[in-house]
Design an enzyme around this catalytic site. Structure first.
Site, PDB file in Angstrom:
ATOM      1  N   GLU A   1       0.811  -1.215   0.000  1.00  0.00           N
ATOM      2  CA  GLU A   1       0.000   0.000   0.000  1.00  0.00           C
ATOM      3  C   GLU A   1       0.849   1.272   0.000  1.00  0.00           C
ATOM      4  O   GLU A   1       0.371   2.346   0.345  1.00  0.00           O
ATOM      5  CB  GLU A   1      -0.938  -0.015   1.208  1.00  0.00           C
ATOM      6  CG  GLU A   1      -1.935  -1.152   1.118  1.00  0.00           C
ATOM      7  CD  GLU A   1      -2.589  -1.429   2.451  1.00  0.00           C
ATOM      8  OE1 GLU A   1      -3.714  -0.979   2.649  1.00  0.00           O
ATOM      9  OE2 GLU A   1      -1.957  -2.090   3.291  1.00  0.00           O
TER      10      GLU A   1
ATOM     11  N   SER B   1      -5.956  -3.329   1.802  1.00  0.00           N
ATOM     12  CA  SER B   1      -6.358  -2.821   0.492  1.00  0.00           C
ATOM     13  C   SER B   1      -6.869  -3.906  -0.456  1.00  0.00           C
ATOM     14  O   SER B   1      -6.772  -3.788  -1.670  1.00  0.00           O
ATOM     15  CB  SER B   1      -5.212  -2.079  -0.207  1.00  0.00           C
ATOM     16  OG  SER B   1      -5.022  -0.831   0.376  1.00  0.00           O
TER      17      SER B   1
ATOM     18  N   TYR C   1      -9.619   2.341  -5.000  1.00  0.00           N
ATOM     19  CA  TYR C   1      -8.755   3.485  -5.291  1.00  0.00           C
ATOM     20  C   TYR C   1      -8.915   4.119  -6.664  1.00  0.00           C
ATOM     21  O   TYR C   1      -8.332   5.159  -6.918  1.00  0.00           O
ATOM     22  CB  TYR C   1      -7.289   3.086  -5.095  1.00  0.00           C
ATOM     23  CG  TYR C   1      -7.040   2.620  -3.690  1.00  0.00           C
ATOM     24  CD1 TYR C   1      -7.268   3.484  -2.622  1.00  0.00           C
ATOM     25  CD2 TYR C   1      -6.614   1.339  -3.406  1.00  0.00           C
ATOM     26  CE1 TYR C   1      -7.065   3.074  -1.321  1.00  0.00           C
ATOM     27  CE2 TYR C   1      -6.401   0.912  -2.112  1.00  0.00           C
ATOM     28  CZ  TYR C   1      -6.628   1.788  -1.076  1.00  0.00           C
ATOM     29  OH  TYR C   1      -6.426   1.384   0.206  1.00  0.00           O
TER      30      TYR C   1
ATOM     31  N   ARG D   1     -11.084   2.233  11.562  1.00  0.00           N
ATOM     32  CA  ARG D   1     -12.245   1.974  10.700  1.00  0.00           C
ATOM     33  C   ARG D   1     -12.507   0.475  10.652  1.00  0.00           C
ATOM     34  O   ARG D   1     -11.614  -0.307  10.346  1.00  0.00           O
ATOM     35  CB  ARG D   1     -11.971   2.495   9.285  1.00  0.00           C
ATOM     36  CG  ARG D   1     -13.235   2.670   8.442  1.00  0.00           C
ATOM     37  CD  ARG D   1     -12.922   2.743   6.967  1.00  0.00           C
ATOM     38  NE  ARG D   1     -12.509   1.446   6.468  1.00  0.00           N
ATOM     39  CZ  ARG D   1     -11.447   1.253   5.705  1.00  0.00           C
ATOM     40  NH1 ARG D   1     -10.665   2.229   5.350  1.00  0.00           N
ATOM     41  NH2 ARG D   1     -11.139   0.022   5.301  1.00  0.00           N
TER      42      ARG D   1
ATOM     43  N   ASP E   1     -14.563  -2.732   9.106  1.00  0.00           N
ATOM     44  CA  ASP E   1     -15.259  -3.132   7.872  1.00  0.00           C
ATOM     45  C   ASP E   1     -16.248  -4.253   8.174  1.00  0.00           C
ATOM     46  O   ASP E   1     -15.865  -5.276   8.739  1.00  0.00           O
ATOM     47  CB  ASP E   1     -14.245  -3.632   6.834  1.00  0.00           C
ATOM     48  CG  ASP E   1     -13.237  -2.571   6.438  1.00  0.00           C
ATOM     49  OD1 ASP E   1     -13.425  -1.402   6.811  1.00  0.00           O
ATOM     50  OD2 ASP E   1     -12.259  -2.917   5.739  1.00  0.00           O
TER      51      ASP E   1
ATOM     52  N   GLU F   1     -12.849  -6.869   9.666  1.00  0.00           N
ATOM     53  CA  GLU F   1     -11.537  -6.472  10.188  1.00  0.00           C
ATOM     54  C   GLU F   1     -11.626  -5.059  10.724  1.00  0.00           C
ATOM     55  O   GLU F   1     -12.566  -4.331  10.426  1.00  0.00           O
ATOM     56  CB  GLU F   1     -10.479  -6.513   9.071  1.00  0.00           C
ATOM     57  CG  GLU F   1     -10.842  -5.593   7.915  1.00  0.00           C
ATOM     58  CD  GLU F   1      -9.643  -5.032   7.165  1.00  0.00           C
ATOM     59  OE1 GLU F   1      -8.506  -5.258   7.579  1.00  0.00           O
ATOM     60  OE2 GLU F   1      -9.881  -4.319   6.172  1.00  0.00           O
TER      61      GLU F   1
ATOM     62  N   ASN G   1      -9.228  -1.569  10.886  1.00  0.00           N
ATOM     63  CA  ASN G   1      -8.027  -0.926  10.344  1.00  0.00           C
ATOM     64  C   ASN G   1      -7.553   0.173  11.287  1.00  0.00           C
ATOM     65  O   ASN G   1      -8.316   1.087  11.596  1.00  0.00           O
ATOM     66  CB  ASN G   1      -8.338  -0.293   8.988  1.00  0.00           C
ATOM     67  CG  ASN G   1      -8.832  -1.314   7.993  1.00  0.00           C
ATOM     68  OD1 ASN G   1      -8.047  -2.069   7.426  1.00  0.00           O
ATOM     69  ND2 ASN G   1     -10.144  -1.378   7.787  1.00  0.00           N
TER      70      ASN G   1
ATOM     71  N   GLY H   1      -7.230   4.779   5.316  1.00  0.00           N
ATOM     72  CA  GLY H   1      -6.798   5.697   4.259  1.00  0.00           C
ATOM     73  C   GLY H   1      -7.329   7.113   4.439  1.00  0.00           C
ATOM     74  O   GLY H   1      -8.375   7.335   5.034  1.00  0.00           O
TER      75      GLY H   1
END
Ligand SMILES: Nc1ncnc2c1ncn2[C@@H]1O[C@H](COP(=O)(O)OP(=O)(O)O)[C@@H](O)[C@H]1O
Ligand SMILES: [Mg+2]
Length: 306
Positions: A14, A149, A213, A253, A255, A267, A269, A273
């Site tokens: 990443e 990612s 992205y 964050r 998910d 998961e 994070n 991002g």
């Protein structure tokens, strides 16, 4: 003037995302003339540069291996410098999808059932397929234990299972998860506050690297999310519970998949991002928190909480 050292780039898959994040963060912080900024990569001369610059704070914008997994955090700890986002333990736990799932399960947080698969042992594909048929059922999701990612994430059925599996051989250990259909919703926590949630509708098969992205992949971002207030509170509370269980700091964050009125945590994070297409800034914006306010809040949190 506050001296802020921005850490970006690095060695993970990443890397590019981290550099894009740094660019947008620097662009914003420069507008505010109260900071003296230095952008550096976590390379061999990093500690030397850090000692010379003597920052008030390190803003860690790295993602993935070495940046999000406790490694750089332990270097920063030993340098006795304040840094943003989660510390050593939280980062190492959260990056490891297997360990964090074990913690979630122990604490009654629903997460997709899984089997760990190791390429290190004598691999027995026939038996693995049998186990999947019995415990998970196809389709399944294959994923490396500590990437991000969507790198190396494959949704596969019985027919293409072996082909998918072989694509992950370089990762040594992987998770085979039950595929959860339904909706994709993510929830952000900032400090002690529930920041909010966002729903993603990828036009691609799933929320893969491109869907994340590339603007042209046109993943639809939905805020506000159409949920009952009960479910809205529920997903926020699970995200907060996970954030606390892993002892996270600053922003995180989580998910989720939402299926048949249940939230499955995929998961958490610890270094989400911060590009212009990223979700945490968008969730914040909906709460009238601008990008610069969000960054300054992350920095403020890092200076007060240690
Ligand atoms: N068990 C699952 N069921 C359905 N979709 C999944 C599952 N696991 C992962 N995915 C899809 O793959 C994406 C990436 O997986 P995730 O576990 O969040 O890893 P990463 O660290 O790469 O973001 C998710 O956002 C989701 O779209
Ligand atoms: Mg994810």
């Amino acid at each position: 003037m506050d001296r802020i050292l921005i850490l970006a780039g690095g060695y993970s898959n990443e890397r590019e995302i981290s550099l894009i994040t740094a660019k947008s963060v620097i662009h914003e912080l420069k507008k505010n003339k109260k900071y003296k900024l230095l952008l550096i990569e976590p390379d061999g001369s990093f500690v030397k540069k850090l000692r010379k610059f003597k920052p008030k704070l390190v803003l860690n914008l790295l993602h993935g291996r070495y940046g999000e997994d406790g490694y750089i955090q332990s270097v920063l700890e030993s340098e006795k410098v304040k840094y943003s986002h989660s510390g050593v333990l939280s980062s190492s736990l959260a990056i490891d999808k297997e360990l964090s799932k074990k913690i979630f399960i122990k604490n009654n947080i629903l997460t997709p059932s899984y089997i760990k698969f190791s390429f290190k042992n004598n691999i027995d594909i026939k038996n693995t397929i049998k186990k999947i048929d019995k415990n998970l059922k196809f389709p399944v999701v294959l994923k490396p234990i500590n990437e991000g990612s969507s790198v190396g994430v494959y949704i596969c059925n019985k027919k293409n299972f072996i082909r998918c599996l072989m694509k992950l051989e370089k990762f040594k250990d992987i998770l085979i998860e039950k595929y959860i259909p339904g909706r994709e919703i993510q929830a952000a926590i900032l400090g002690k506050k529930k920041l909010g949630i966002i729903e993603l509708k990828p036009k691609r098969k799933f929320y893969d690297y491109k869907a994340k992205y590339s603007a042209s992949a046109k993943t639809e971002h939905i805020i506000p999310v159409n949920l009952s207030s009960r479910n809205f509170n529920k997903i926020n509370s699970i995200a907060m519970k996970a954030h606390r269980l892993l002892k996270c700091r600053g922003v995180s964050r989580s998910d989720f998949r939402f299926y048949k009125n249940k939230f499955y945590l995929l998961e958490l994070n610890t270094q989400p991002g911060m590009t212009s297409l990223s979700l945490v800034p968008e969730i914040a914006r909906y709460k009238n928190i601008s990008f610069i306010q969000l960054i300054e809040e992350i920095m403020r949190d890092a200076t007060i909480n240690k």
